[in-house]
Design a protein around this motif. Structure first.
Motif, PDB file in Angstrom:
ATOM      1  N   UNK A   1      -9.118  -8.922   2.414  1.00  0.00           N
ATOM      2  CA  UNK A   1     -10.487  -9.242   2.796  1.00  0.00           C
ATOM      3  C   UNK A   1     -11.461  -8.082   2.758  1.00  0.00           C
ATOM      4  N   UNK A   2     -11.070  -6.950   2.193  1.00  0.00           N
ATOM      5  CA  UNK A   2     -11.969  -5.787   2.115  1.00  0.00           C
ATOM      6  C   UNK A   2     -12.571  -5.731   0.707  1.00  0.00           C
ATOM      7  N   UNK A   3     -13.505  -6.642   0.446  1.00  0.00           N
ATOM      8  CA  UNK A   3     -13.990  -6.856  -0.922  1.00  0.00           C
ATOM      9  C   UNK A   3     -14.819  -5.682  -1.448  1.00  0.00           C
ATOM     10  N   UNK A   4     -15.650  -5.098  -0.602  1.00  0.00           N
ATOM     11  CA  UNK A   4     -16.451  -3.959  -1.065  1.00  0.00           C
ATOM     12  C   UNK A   4     -15.560  -2.761  -1.387  1.00  0.00           C
ATOM     13  N   UNK A   5     -14.535  -2.540  -0.561  1.00  0.00           N
ATOM     14  CA  UNK A   5     -13.602  -1.459  -0.849  1.00  0.00           C
ATOM     15  C   UNK A   5     -12.823  -1.755  -2.131  1.00  0.00           C
TER      16      UNK A   5
ATOM     17  N   UNK B   1       0.825  -1.212   0.000  1.00  0.00           N
ATOM     18  CA  UNK B   1       0.000   0.000   0.000  1.00  0.00           C
ATOM     19  C   UNK B   1       0.858   1.262   0.000  1.00  0.00           C
ATOM     20  N   UNK B   2       1.983   1.216   0.729  1.00  0.00           N
ATOM     21  CA  UNK B   2       2.883   2.372   0.754  1.00  0.00           C
ATOM     22  C   UNK B   2       3.464   2.634  -0.631  1.00  0.00           C
ATOM     23  N   UNK B   3       3.956   1.578  -1.286  1.00  0.00           N
ATOM     24  CA  UNK B   3       4.492   1.740  -2.637  1.00  0.00           C
ATOM     25  C   UNK B   3       3.407   2.246  -3.597  1.00  0.00           C
TER      26      UNK B   3
ATOM     27  N   UNK C   1      -6.000  -0.010  -9.722  1.00  0.00           N
ATOM     28  CA  UNK C   1      -6.132  -1.463  -9.835  1.00  0.00           C
ATOM     29  C   UNK C   1      -5.267  -2.162  -8.792  1.00  0.00           C
ATOM     30  N   UNK C   2      -4.055  -1.669  -8.575  1.00  0.00           N
ATOM     31  CA  UNK C   2      -3.178  -2.259  -7.550  1.00  0.00           C
ATOM     32  C   UNK C   2      -3.791  -2.082  -6.162  1.00  0.00           C
ATOM     33  N   UNK C   3      -4.322  -0.891  -5.891  1.00  0.00           N
ATOM     34  CA  UNK C   3      -4.959  -0.651  -4.594  1.00  0.00           C
ATOM     35  C   UNK C   3      -6.175  -1.552  -4.410  1.00  0.00           C
ATOM     36  N   UNK C   4      -6.895  -1.812  -5.496  1.00  0.00           N
ATOM     37  CA  UNK C   4      -8.019  -2.742  -5.430  1.00  0.00           C
ATOM     38  C   UNK C   4      -7.532  -4.150  -5.088  1.00  0.00           C
ATOM     39  N   UNK C   5      -6.426  -4.562  -5.688  1.00  0.00           N
ATOM     40  CA  UNK C   5      -5.862  -5.874  -5.376  1.00  0.00           C
ATOM     41  C   UNK C   5      -5.470  -5.986  -3.903  1.00  0.00           C
ATOM     42  N   UNK C   6      -4.865  -4.931  -3.375  1.00  0.00           N
ATOM     43  CA  UNK C   6      -4.447  -4.949  -1.968  1.00  0.00           C
ATOM     44  C   UNK C   6      -5.676  -5.102  -1.070  1.00  0.00           C
ATOM     45  N   UNK C   7      -6.720  -4.339  -1.352  1.00  0.00           N
ATOM     46  CA  UNK C   7      -7.942  -4.447  -0.563  1.00  0.00           C
ATOM     47  C   UNK C   7      -8.546  -5.850  -0.680  1.00  0.00           C
TER      48      UNK C   7
ATOM     49  N   UNK D   1     -14.453  -8.889  -7.061  1.00  0.00           N
ATOM     50  CA  UNK D   1     -14.675  -8.406  -5.691  1.00  0.00           C
ATOM     51  C   UNK D   1     -16.146  -8.433  -5.325  1.00  0.00           C
ATOM     52  N   UNK D   2     -17.000  -7.999  -6.245  1.00  0.00           N
ATOM     53  CA  UNK D   2     -18.445  -8.002  -5.974  1.00  0.00           C
ATOM     54  C   UNK D   2     -18.968  -9.423  -5.792  1.00  0.00           C
ATOM     55  N   UNK D   3     -18.444 -10.362  -6.586  1.00  0.00           N
ATOM     56  CA  UNK D   3     -18.894 -11.746  -6.463  1.00  0.00           C
ATOM     57  C   UNK D   3     -18.538 -12.310  -5.092  1.00  0.00           C
ATOM     58  N   UNK D   4     -17.321 -12.064  -4.625  1.00  0.00           N
ATOM     59  CA  UNK D   4     -16.911 -12.550  -3.309  1.00  0.00           C
ATOM     60  C   UNK D   4     -17.724 -11.874  -2.209  1.00  0.00           C
ATOM     61  N   UNK D   5     -18.077 -10.585  -2.416  1.00  0.00           N
ATOM     62  CA  UNK D   5     -18.860  -9.844  -1.423  1.00  0.00           C
ATOM     63  C   UNK D   5     -20.327 -10.252  -1.420  1.00  0.00           C
ATOM     64  N   UNK D   6     -20.754 -11.079  -2.386  1.00  0.00           N
ATOM     65  CA  UNK D   6     -22.136 -11.564  -2.419  1.00  0.00           C
ATOM     66  C   UNK D   6     -23.054 -10.815  -3.352  1.00  0.00           C
ATOM     67  N   UNK D   7     -22.537  -9.817  -4.069  1.00  0.00           N
ATOM     68  CA  UNK D   7     -23.356  -9.066  -5.021  1.00  0.00           C
ATOM     69  C   UNK D   7     -23.276  -9.743  -6.385  1.00  0.00           C
ATOM     70  N   UNK D   8     -24.071 -10.783  -6.573  1.00  0.00           N
ATOM     71  CA  UNK D   8     -23.995 -11.581  -7.788  1.00  0.00           C
ATOM     72  C   UNK D   8     -24.445 -10.798  -9.018  1.00  0.00           C
TER      73      UNK D   8
END
Length: 444
Positions: free
Chosen positions: A240-244, A206-208, A230-236, A272-279
């Motif tokens: 385990x922060x799927x909605x973020x 996240x720092x990089x 996209x990288x920040x999305x991967x980190x989230x 991310x949405x699929x894992x968060x349950x938003x099919x």
């Protein structure tokens, strides 16, 4: 062509043939045998925002079927007009001031001294165009090698090159070169973020990523700003922060840029949405990813980790379909993962992403497991379990652990095949897991 500078010369050569800037770039790349030039870069040469170095001029001369000396002379004219060369005043030296000029010389001498001091400041630059172009070539090479080579083979060079760019930016360059250096710094910080992701050091990643975003903002580079999201999305996602993760991918899609980044961001959002349950949201984002691929404008500026090939898109789609669930989606996941593997195996060796091949095999393994085909599961997992453990990243360890947990479920009733496979998975996961990314399910 008289006093024609390099920009006007290249523009005239192109216009005379009725070519677009992209057409010139394509002909250049055909000579190189790789995507070394873009239409945007040709435009920079025509505007003289950049001066092509000798290596580039030799290829441009072949593209336009002219003697390279014609281009060399045009470059010399441009540099002389800019005052970039020493000795441009000629053998007779500068003209002597007139009496009228000498009469006011004392009055303006202090102001002239200030101007001269600033000119010396500009001249004391520590990076020229050749340095910038070499950096861009090095970044492109590392970005491509990253997807297929062992991580530790590249990390030291990535770090050293990044630190070198930081040092250059603390010095003095022309404004355009400063902007280009910021782009290189952004990309190198992005590579460092990926290194940390693969090692499971998510805070460092996240720092990089933040530094990469700051550098992209300093350069005003929309493409890198989208890629960093996209990288920040991967980190989230991997914390385990799927909605973020979905929101960060959506934020990245606000940057209107060409290339494959739109498909990448939509694919990240879908997973991310699929894992968060938003099919429903996941299905919409998957369709957006396909439309982005079909409507993709232009190529990516830099290869490797900065691109999102069709094979990777199918790999993400496989994971997304599995998360949505249901027999039809499981079958679609198997088809997507199969396609990803086929496309990667058909690519050049340097473009075969080891991580995505592992991920797609594990998606196939889980798909077969959900269809009660343990033989198929064991065959697909074996591709990962038989690989050298140093090639297994933190995210693949996480996938292995999740699969082992599912094999422990009641539906398999302690079947010997499931038990043995789970033990093999745990053994590999223990060996491969970086300490920072060791899931709690694994012994220390």
């Amino acid at each position: 062509m008289g006093e024609t500078g390099i920009g006007a010369l290249l523009l005239g050569l192109r216009k005379g043939r009725g070519w677009t800037q992209q057409k010139v770039a394509e002909k250049y790349n055909a000579l190189e045998g790789r995507a070394a030039m873009t239409g945007k870069e040709i435009g920079r040469y025509e505007r003289e925002a950049r001066i092509p170095v000798p290596y580039t001029r030799s290829h441009l001369a072949q593209v336009f079927v002219v003697d390279v000396g014609v281009l060399d002379r045009a470059v010399a004219i441009t540099r002389r007009l800019r005052g970039d060369e020493e000795g441009v005043e000629g053998a007779d030296g500068p003209a002597m001031p007139s009496p009228a000029e000498r009469s006011v010389a004392g009055a303006v001498s202090a102001d002239a001294s200030s101007s001269a001091e600033f000119a010396r400041f500009i001249a004391q630059r520590n990076a020229d165009q050749l340095v910038v172009e070499q950096l861009e070539a090095d970044v492109a090479r590392l970005a491509r090698s990253y997807v297929s080579h062992p991580l530790l083979e590249l990390y030291v060079e990535i770090k050293q090159l990044r630190d070198g760019v930081f040092d250059l930016l603390r010095g003095r360059q022309r404004p355009q070169q400063t902007s280009d250096l910021y782009v290189s710094a952004s990309r190198l910080c992005g590579l460092c973020a990926h290194v940390c992701l693969d090692l499971g050091h998510y805070d460092s990643a996240a720092t990089h990523a933040r530094t990469a975003r700051v550098c992209a903002e300093a350069a005003g580079h929309e493409g890198m700003l989208a890629w960093v999201r996209a990288v920040e999305s991967l980190i989230a996602y991997w914390t385990g922060r799927y909605e973020q993760a979905a929101r960060l991918a959506q934020a990245g899609r606000q940057h209107r840029v060409g290339g494959s980044i739109g498909a990448r961001l939509a694919s990240l959002e879908a997973r991310s949405l699929a894992i968060a349950g938003d099919k429903a949201g996941a299905a919409i984002a998957l369709a957006d990813a396909e439309r982005s691929r079909e409507g993709m404008l232009g190529r990516d500026d830099t290869p490797g980790v900065f691109t999102f090939p069709a094979a990777k898109q199918f790999a993400y789609a496989g994971t997304t379909h599995l998360a949505i669930g249901g027999r039809a989606h499981v079958q679609q996941a198997i088809a997507s993962a199969d396609t990803a593997i086929r496309l990667y195996r058909g690519a050049e060796a340097d473009d075969q992403s080891v991580g995505d091949l592992f991920a797609s095999h594990l998606d196939l393994a889980r798909g077969h497991m959900l269809l009660d085909d343990l033989d198929g599961t064991e065959a697909m997992v074996g591709f990962v379990l038989d690989a050298p453990v140093e090639r297994v990243s933190a995210s693949i360890v996480r996938r292995l652990v999740d699969l082992g947990r599912e094999l422990d479920g009641r539906q398999y009733g302690g079947a010997a095949q499931a038990t043995q496979l789970r033990e093999r998975i745990q053994h590999t996961a223990v060996l491969a897991a970086p300490p920072a990314a060791r899931p709690p399910e694994l012994p220390t």
